[in-house]
Design a protein around this motif. Sequence first.
Motif, short mmCIF file in Angstrom:
data_model
loop_
_atom_site.label_atom_id
_atom_site.label_comp_id
_atom_site.label_asym_id
_atom_site.label_seq_id
_atom_site.Cartn_x
_atom_site.Cartn_y
_atom_site.Cartn_z
N GLU A 491 0.84 -1.20 0.00
CA GLU A 491 0.00 0.00 0.00
C GLU A 491 0.88 1.26 0.00
O GLU A 491 0.63 2.21 -0.75
CB GLU A 491 -0.91 -0.01 1.22
N ALA A 492 1.92 1.26 0.85
CA ALA A 492 2.81 2.42 0.93
C ALA A 492 3.55 2.62 -0.39
O ALA A 492 3.66 3.75 -0.89
CB ALA A 492 3.80 2.24 2.08
N ALA A 493 4.04 1.52 -0.97
CA ALA A 493 4.77 1.62 -2.24
C ALA A 493 3.86 2.14 -3.36
O ALA A 493 4.27 2.98 -4.17
CB ALA A 493 5.34 0.26 -2.61
N SER A 494 2.62 1.66 -3.40
CA SER A 494 1.68 2.10 -4.44
C SER A 494 1.39 3.60 -4.32
O SER A 494 1.38 4.32 -5.32
CB SER A 494 0.38 1.31 -4.34
N CYS A 495 1.18 4.07 -3.10
CA CYS A 495 0.88 5.49 -2.90
C CYS A 495 2.07 6.37 -3.26
O CYS A 495 1.90 7.43 -3.88
CB CYS A 495 0.47 5.73 -1.45
N VAL A 496 3.27 5.94 -2.88
CA VAL A 496 4.46 6.73 -3.21
C VAL A 496 4.68 6.77 -4.72
O VAL A 496 4.99 7.83 -5.28
CB VAL A 496 5.70 6.16 -2.49
#
Length: 565
Positions: A491-496
Amino acid sequence: MARLWCGLVAVSLGVALIVVDLTIVNVLLAPVIEDLGIDSTEAQWVQESYAIVFAALLLLAGRLSDLYGARRVFLLGLAVFGVTSLGAALAPDGGTLILARFVQGVGGAMILPSSLALVNASFTGRARGQAFAVWGSTIGAAAAVGPLLGGWLADFSWRWAFALNIPAVALIAVAARACLHASPRTRGRVDVRSAALSAAGLGLLSFALVEGRTYGWLASVEPLSVGGVTWDGGPSPVLVALLLAAAVLATFWRRQSALRRRGAEPLMDVGLFAIPSFRNGNAVTLIVGLGEFGIVAVLPLWLQFTLGYSAFEAGLALVALAVGSFCASGAGFAMAATVPPLGQVRLGLVLEAAGLTVLGLCAATDSAWWPVAGALFVYGVGVGFATAQVTNVVLAEVPGERAGQGSGIQSASRELGSALGIAVLTTLFFSTLGTSLRDRLTDTGTPEAEAAHLSGAVTDSAGAAIPSLAEGPGGARAADAAREAMTTGLEAASCVCAGLLLLALAATWSLTPRTEKKAGQGLPRAPEASGARGTARATTHHPRSATQQAGQPLPSPETGAPDTA
């Protein structure tokens, strides 16, 4: 004209080969280690040597395309790639395989910028945008197909991953020679000192970006062994490589500026950066690379160790990305008449960001395949538009006799942006995974020392320890926590990634309006720099003749003749 489009297909397939070989080995490492009996250090060099050499030689390969003709360099690159693929397929030990991968990177570096120069020189007007749509969509699709092909071949033999390159190279070479016109050449030479500085600077930078998470960004966390010498303490070799890369590349830039002022022949014409579309377009390319392919490095791990997919099934899930990229290629043909290249770049970036946002929102430990595939399809459509047309924008006003250098610089921007994006995204993903898992375990009453040990084991194995963790006594709860932590990392990687792509979208407004010409009209050439005094002088743009528009090579202003390869 049909021959020219056939040549475009050959060039695009050549690029597909080198992109697939950047990603396919990730899936094949386990059988390679088992078959050749190599250790983890050798396995890492099998994986990374190709990418490092590939990035290091892009500028030099672009200059060689100008001097000797893009078609000749492309064909020679194919030959090197084919021979080294045979060497890799027959490798009896790890050392031979690593050497083959190093030299294979040389062939890849020759293919990419020369392919760009060929497309840039062979097409004009509306056909030019369509050609770049095919070229760029191939890159996006190949990046997604690599893991699928690797997962499938792993069930037979890892050697086939290299052996299949050989007939493909032969067919591409025959088609390229038969269908592509010989390319113009310029009289000149390669400045050896500049070539050495370029290769060393880009190689060190690529090494640092690729290996940062492994060896540590500041202090050494893992020993580095090269040629019997081990670096196992003090400042990280990655930090030293970054500092050396900065110093070497600064020296390289100063030398190129000095050579240009003296009227000599620089390896990289810094005057190209006086062209707004080229300068700002390369900045956009770098940011796009940051956000575009980092997610592909971590998504297969989540699919395998959180959702329980096999390597082949994880690769199959990424096919949705490839399909989206190819759909963008077809749509780009129809849109070329009404939507300018820069408009397609912006549309692509919006779709990429939207697809990654949806992926982050639908990610769960029990996600169904269809929302993941749908998000990747939208993302793939965006990749197809943005990757193809940002190259069109960057090279639109580069003078023909400097197309090779321009292509080399653009290729280096793309490659370094991708390497930096993968470095940032994998670091973020694994940091989030480790922290989240440790917190989840301690919240459920696990002692801190044990939680730290378990989170370290899962992080160091990139998630591969989760199945064995679930089989241990009382391990089901820890395995569930690990899967939830991996999902948090995704989730964090997708948002970044989505945020970086929106940053790239904002950066497109720095591009000059004159790139926004109606499809079908030739784009104006940029002011050409005067080599003797380093000052820009205006040049008059003359429309190409009908034969040139059909793909005939433009004669060199210095030699007046194309190459004969």
